[in-house]
Design an enzyme around this catalytic site. Structure first.
Site, PDB file in Angstrom:
ATOM      1  N   SER A 184      58.886 -20.955   8.224  1.00  0.00           N
ATOM      2  CA  SER A 184      58.736 -19.767   9.072  1.00  0.00           C
ATOM      3  C   SER A 184      59.419 -19.935  10.425  1.00  0.00           C
ATOM      4  O   SER A 184      60.640 -20.028  10.494  1.00  0.00           O
ATOM      5  CB  SER A 184      57.244 -19.460   9.216  1.00  0.00           C
ATOM      6  OG  SER A 184      57.027 -18.196   9.793  1.00  0.00           O
TER       7      SER A 184
ATOM      8  N   ASP B 261      73.402 -21.957  12.989  1.00  0.00           N
ATOM      9  CA  ASP B 261      74.412 -20.890  13.012  1.00  0.00           C
ATOM     10  C   ASP B 261      75.239 -20.914  14.295  1.00  0.00           C
ATOM     11  O   ASP B 261      76.407 -20.526  14.298  1.00  0.00           O
ATOM     12  CB  ASP B 261      73.746 -19.526  12.854  1.00  0.00           C
ATOM     13  CG  ASP B 261      73.521 -19.152  11.396  1.00  0.00           C
ATOM     14  OD1 ASP B 261      73.695 -20.036  10.528  1.00  0.00           O
ATOM     15  OD2 ASP B 261      73.157 -17.990  11.116  1.00  0.00           O
TER      16      ASP B 261
ATOM     17  N   LYS C 207      60.556 -19.875   3.925  1.00  0.00           N
ATOM     18  CA  LYS C 207      59.709 -18.697   4.184  1.00  0.00           C
ATOM     19  C   LYS C 207      60.477 -17.751   5.103  1.00  0.00           C
ATOM     20  O   LYS C 207      60.552 -17.958   6.313  1.00  0.00           O
ATOM     21  CB  LYS C 207      58.382 -19.101   4.822  1.00  0.00           C
ATOM     22  CG  LYS C 207      57.439 -17.926   5.082  1.00  0.00           C
ATOM     23  CD  LYS C 207      56.110 -18.415   5.639  1.00  0.00           C
ATOM     24  CE  LYS C 207      55.160 -17.251   5.890  1.00  0.00           C
ATOM     25  NZ  LYS C 207      55.601 -16.390   7.012  1.00  0.00           N
TER      26      LYS C 207
END
Length: 402
Positions: A304, A315, A329
């Site tokens: 999460s 990224d 998740k």
């Protein structure tokens, strides 16, 4: 004059009829007789839920079930839980009043329990970490133990949330835990205590590397994390090792605040709600460690909000990730208070800044390093600080200092 009086009378009748209809709908609902519903202009809620069937089930139980006087409260809770379960979403669930209260207090860092975190792995409930000096550690519970029973009830078919809700309780009460460890069945009688969960813990390695462990993304995380950077990131300490292992997640905003310490501009995550509407979360631009060398640790229990953090850092090419693939998740839940209890409901999915979904796939680290045994993981909050067997941490330090 007569016409005006008639219009006023008609308006009064309409208002009274509307009120009476509302009374029938909210006070009596489907229990009102058909003639009363027609007379009082009763209209059922606009949905495709068959309230009549629910009423029929309830009435049949009340009239014919072998044990009389079935609890209406428990039947209502069961119906609510069944409705949410029918969504087929493992992260959405109905909460009883006690469960709702416990859910609200957990992320504040305080709750009554045994001091161990659990994870659902396939069809098993597994202990993934045990806090030091807690009832769980004192009793002998260890990471890797598979919980097979709680208070005499089998955990077969349970989710991690089911286990947590049954293990937590009032301080001073006892919970009986049955676990399987290396093929051996063990039982523990553990007295619950008030647990203060640390959000962030630190250690400095070699007077060069600031090690930061985030246990969960709660209401105090952003403040504690920023303070940890302020207190420790100085002098020769100029590299950072961020440990997100065994972190089950928490608040999206807390993750955004942590990402903002390392990423100076751009997107932290993208929330996609009903209908495909996107909400782009941006970093704050006020971090303390934009230029410090960084490595992030992940494992199969990182989920999460910890995956939101790792995904954004990856990224933005801000750091290398070390460990094993994370939990996967990719959804966001919100708690909704109800008249009695609450609803923990999935309201969005989230994507990394580059629009990647990690749901059910997880995040693959740049450098995969396995850990031979869960108990070999470095415990920053224990004394002495020994990481000799933690191959993941050792690899991360080598990568940082090499």
């Amino acid at each position: 004059m007569s016409r005006a009086r008639n219009l006023a009378l008609l308006l009064l009748v309409a208002i009274l009829a509307f009120y009476a209809g509302s009374l029938a709908e909210f006070q009596f609902g489907a229990f009102a007789p058909d003639w009363a519903k027609a007379l009082l202009l009763y209209t059922p809620p606009k949905s495709n839920v068959d309230y009549r069937t629910l009423d029929d089930v309830f009435t049949s139980i009340q009239q014919h079930y072998v044990k009389p006087n079935a609890s209406g409260v428990k039947l209502t809770e069961g119906a609510a839980a069944g409705m949410v379960n029918a969504l087929g979403d493992q992260f959405s669930r109905y909460l009883t009043p006690d469960e709702y209260k416990a859910n609200q207090t957990f992320l504040s860092g305080q709750f009554a329990g045994i001091g161990a975190s659990v994870q659902q792995k396939t069809d098993q409930i597994v202990i993934v970490s045990v806090m030091p000096a807690t009832p769980a550690e004192k009793a002998g519970v260890k990471p890797g133990d598979v919980i097979t029973g709680v208070d005499g009830q089998s955990t077969k078919g349970w989710t991690a949330d089911d286990a947590v809700n049954r293990i937590r309780g009032k301080a001073g009460t006892t919970v009986k835990l049955q676990v399987s460890r290396n093929g051996q069945t063990l039982s523990f009688d553990i007295t619950r205590e008030n647990i203060n969960v640390p959000s962030v813990a630190t250690h400095v390695f070699d007077n060069r590397v600031l090690y930061l462990r985030i246990f969960e993304f709660g209401g105090r995380t952003a403040t504690e994390f920023d303070q940890a950077l302020r207190d420790n990131l100085k002098g020769s300490v100029n590299m950072i090792l961020l440990d997100l292992r065994d972190n089950p997640g928490g608040y999206v905003d807390a993750a955004n605040d942590v990402i903002s310490e390392f990423v100076s501009q751009g997107t932290s995550t993208i929330l996609v709600s009903r209908g495909g509407k996107e909400e782009v979360k941006k970093v704050t631009g006020t971090g303390r460690a934009f230029n410090n060398r960084l490595v992030v640790l992940l494992n199969e229990n990182s989920a999460s909000a910890s995956e939101i953090t790792a995904g954004a850092i990856k990224d933005h090419s801000r750091a290398q990730l070390v460990g094993v693939k994370s939990f996967g998740k990719g959804s966001v839940q919100e708690d909704f208070p109800l008249r009695d209890g609450g609803l923990h409901l999935t309201i969005a999915i989230w994507l990394t800044p580059k629009h990647h979904s990690i749901d059910k796939t997880g995040i693959t680290p740049d450098k995969t390093v396995t850990l031979a045994n869960a108990q070999d993981e470095y415990a920053v909050d224990r004394t002495p600080n020994d990481f000799a067997k933690d191959t993941q941490l050792t690899a991360a330090l080598t990568l940082l200092e090499g």
